[in-house]
Design an enzyme around this catalytic site. Structure first.
Site, short mmCIF file in Angstrom:
data_model
loop_
_atom_site.label_atom_id
_atom_site.label_comp_id
_atom_site.label_asym_id
_atom_site.label_seq_id
_atom_site.Cartn_x
_atom_site.Cartn_y
_atom_site.Cartn_z
N GLU A 33 0.85 -1.20 0.00
CA GLU A 33 0.00 0.00 0.00
C GLU A 33 0.88 1.24 0.00
O GLU A 33 1.89 1.29 0.68
CB GLU A 33 -0.89 -0.04 1.24
CG GLU A 33 -2.23 0.60 1.04
CD GLU A 33 -3.05 -0.05 -0.07
OE1 GLU A 33 -3.07 0.54 -1.18
OE2 GLU A 33 -3.66 -1.10 0.14
N GLY A 120 -17.76 2.98 -4.85
CA GLY A 120 -17.07 3.82 -3.87
C GLY A 120 -16.61 3.10 -2.62
O GLY A 120 -16.32 3.72 -1.61
N GLY A 122 -13.92 1.14 -2.57
CA GLY A 122 -12.50 0.87 -2.68
C GLY A 122 -12.19 -0.39 -3.47
O GLY A 122 -11.06 -0.87 -3.48
N LEU A 123 -13.20 -0.93 -4.16
CA LEU A 123 -12.97 -2.12 -5.00
C LEU A 123 -12.82 -1.72 -6.46
O LEU A 123 -12.77 -2.56 -7.35
CB LEU A 123 -14.11 -3.12 -4.84
CG LEU A 123 -14.29 -3.63 -3.41
CD1 LEU A 123 -15.39 -4.66 -3.34
CD2 LEU A 123 -12.99 -4.22 -2.91
N SER A 125 -14.79 0.09 -8.76
CA SER A 125 -15.85 -0.10 -9.76
C SER A 125 -15.60 0.82 -10.94
O SER A 125 -15.96 0.49 -12.08
CB SER A 125 -17.22 0.18 -9.14
OG SER A 125 -17.36 1.54 -8.77
N GLU A 158 -9.84 7.81 -16.57
CA GLU A 158 -10.06 8.17 -15.16
C GLU A 158 -9.43 9.54 -14.85
O GLU A 158 -10.02 10.38 -14.18
CB GLU A 158 -9.47 7.08 -14.26
CG GLU A 158 -9.60 7.35 -12.78
CD GLU A 158 -10.78 6.63 -12.10
OE1 GLU A 158 -11.29 5.64 -12.64
OE2 GLU A 158 -11.19 7.11 -11.03
N ASP A 170 -5.36 -0.30 -10.59
CA ASP A 170 -6.75 -0.74 -10.60
C ASP A 170 -7.15 -1.32 -11.95
O ASP A 170 -7.77 -2.39 -12.03
CB ASP A 170 -7.69 0.42 -10.25
CG ASP A 170 -7.39 1.00 -8.88
OD1 ASP A 170 -6.62 0.38 -8.13
OD2 ASP A 170 -7.92 2.09 -8.57
P1 ADP Z 1 -14.74 3.09 -6.73
O1 ADP Z 1 -13.96 3.06 -7.99
O2 ADP Z 1 -13.89 3.03 -5.50
O3 ADP Z 1 -15.81 2.05 -6.66
P2 ADP Z 1 -15.44 5.67 -7.72
O4 ADP Z 1 -16.11 6.83 -7.10
O5 ADP Z 1 -14.09 5.86 -8.28
O6 ADP Z 1 -15.49 4.48 -6.66
O7 ADP Z 1 -16.33 5.12 -8.93
C1 ADP Z 1 -17.71 4.88 -8.74
C2 ADP Z 1 -18.50 5.37 -9.93
O8 ADP Z 1 -18.26 4.51 -11.08
C3 ADP Z 1 -19.99 5.34 -9.72
O9 ADP Z 1 -20.43 6.48 -9.04
C4 ADP Z 1 -20.49 5.30 -11.16
O10 ADP Z 1 -20.45 6.58 -11.74
C5 ADP Z 1 -19.44 4.42 -11.85
N1 ADP Z 1 -19.89 3.04 -11.87
C6 ADP Z 1 -19.35 1.99 -11.23
N2 ADP Z 1 -20.07 0.86 -11.43
C7 ADP Z 1 -21.09 1.19 -12.22
C8 ADP Z 1 -22.21 0.49 -12.77
N3 ADP Z 1 -22.42 -0.81 -12.51
N4 ADP Z 1 -23.06 1.17 -13.56
C9 ADP Z 1 -22.88 2.48 -13.80
N5 ADP Z 1 -21.87 3.20 -13.29
C10 ADP Z 1 -20.99 2.58 -12.51
MG MG Z 2 -12.53 4.52 -8.54
#
Ligand code: ADP
Ligand code: MG
Length: 382
Positions: A33, A120, A122-123, A125, A158, A170
């Site tokens: 980390e 959001g 921390g995995l 998404s 990103e 990531d």
């Molecule tokens: P993390 O990457 O830690 O999960 P982020 O704030 O960086 O959190 O990213 C989350 C954002 O990514 C969500 O608010 C959304 O805009 C987008 N996102 C993630 N998964 C999906 C999904 N299944 N469908 C639509 N948007 C998504």
């Molecule tokens: Mg993110």
């Protein structure tokens, strides 16, 4: 290359003979980390929670983007690709912009998105949706970019379309993940190697503090500066040292006064690099217990030396440390909130969480969440 993963029922209505379905997972990081910007290593893996997209070409000059999760559609004119900060589809547009920037004007397409990576938490998404978009567009139009090029496009998406200056881990983990294996990624050279994670009756569980303290981004910048300051001190004596990756504890001891906060920051980094390297050897030997002990030490270092933990993360790490069924645990991610990553004996997971839930509620005033995860393949067509 097609994988054995099923198309989620949520996306079935969008699939037809002209469409392509792509799965791109979220990720965890086992150890390593705050090492990426110190030219060190990270040890991520792709998980069994993913973002899925269905894409097909279309004639109308729009990118017709549909989110099943948000039940929302955006029709973006092909000639009008620009950041839509705060909207889920900005990540997809960011990827389109990267293809456009490399001379491939992406024709109109339809895309439906569904995912089960918690947002959001921390995995990552966001990396999952970017990687899914990059991989599927590349397949749909036969652009022939390789996986590393797709990773770099997702990272730039990103940076430019979400405004987050993230490292490469990531997206790299999402795209390059392999079932049952972790990836040791050298953040200096981008060389990588896979190591088996044979959990032998244990399981990875993420416990989500449900907090995100606002300190995170300002302290992140301070840590980067402190590491640079440490390198500058070491360089006076050892000019070949370009980053903390090149430093040893002997150099840190010799060049940085021990009552300087910079000493503790650098000590953590140099020891964490060592832990990661020897931790990979533990995994090769199948010694998860030894690996787990290193995770506990990482947490100590992040909390007491690097100063990026918080009371909620420490609470969770201390709680599990008192349970012998938890052989490794630490905060995961940048810090000041988010999840801890824990290696827990399978049959102990439910009782442990049941014991923890009311205590965390009583002491922190919050309802925690947890996610059991398995390590799965990276991005692929399904
Ligand atoms: P993390 O990457 O830690 O999960 P982020 O704030 O960086 O959190 O990213 C989350 C954002 O990514 C969500 O608010 C959304 O805009 C987008 N996102 C993630 N998964 C999906 C999904 N299944 N469908 C639509 N948007 C998504
Ligand atoms: Mg993110």
């Amino acid at each position: 290359m097609e994988s054995g993963y099923p198309v989620p029922v949520e996306l079935a209505p969008y699939v037809n003979s002209n469409s392509i379905v792509v799965r791109s997972p979220g990720r965890i990081n086992l150890i390593g980390e705050h090492l990426d910007y110190n030219s060190g290593f990270v040890l991520p893996a792709a998980i069994d929670k993913a973002v899925y997209v269905v894409v097909e070409k279309q004639d109308p000059p729009f990118y017709s983007l549909h989110s099943v999760d948000f039940n929302e559609t955006a029709d973006i004119p092909v000639a009008d690709v620009k950041p839509a900060f705060g909207h889920w589809y900005t990540y997809i547009l960011g990827v389109v912009a990267q293809f456009n920037a490399t001379g491939r004007s992406v024709p109109p397409f339809k895309m439906a998105v569904y995912g089960d990576v918690p947002l959001g938490a921390g995995l990552s998404s966001s990396a999952a949706i970017e990687s899914a978009a990059a991989f599927s567009i590349n397949e749909l139009f036969g652009y022939g970019s390789d996986r590393l090029q797709l990773v770099k496009m997702a990272q730039l998406a990103e940076h430019e379309y979400a405004g987050v200056k993230c490292g490469i881990m990531d997206m790299f983990a999402s795209v390059f993940g392999k079932k049952g294996q972790v990836i040791r990624l050298d953040c200096r050279s981008l060389e990588y190697a896979y190591f088996p994670l044979d959990l032998q009756g244990y399981e990875i569980v993420l416990i989500d503090t449900q907090v995100k303290h606002s300190l995170a981004s300002s302290e992140y910048n301070v840590r980067r500066e402190q590491c640079e300051a440490g390198v500058a001190m070491i360089q006076k004596k050892y000019p070949a040292v370009q980053s903390l990756r090149d430093a040893t504890m002997a150099m840190v001891n010799e060049c940085i006064p021990q009552d300087d906060i910079i000493y503790l920051r650098c000590k953590y980094v140099v020891e964490e690099i060592e832990r990661l390297v020897t931790g990979c050897a533990d995994l090769e030997r199948g010694d998860v217990a030894a690996f787990g002990r290193k995770m506990y030490r990482t947490h100590e270092g992040l909390s007491k030396e690097y100063g990026v933990s918080c009371k909620e993360l420490d609470y969770l790490a201390d709680f599990v440390a008192a349970h012998p069924e938890v052989i490794g645990a630490r905060m995961m991610g940048g810090g000041f909130g988010g999840c801890t990553i824990n290696i827990i004996k399978k049959e102990a997971v439910e009782p442990l969480i049941n014991e923890l839930l009311p205590l965390y509620k009583r002491d922190m005033g919050l309802e925690l969440k947890y996610y059991r995860v398995n390590i799965e393949e990276g991005t692929s067509r399904i």
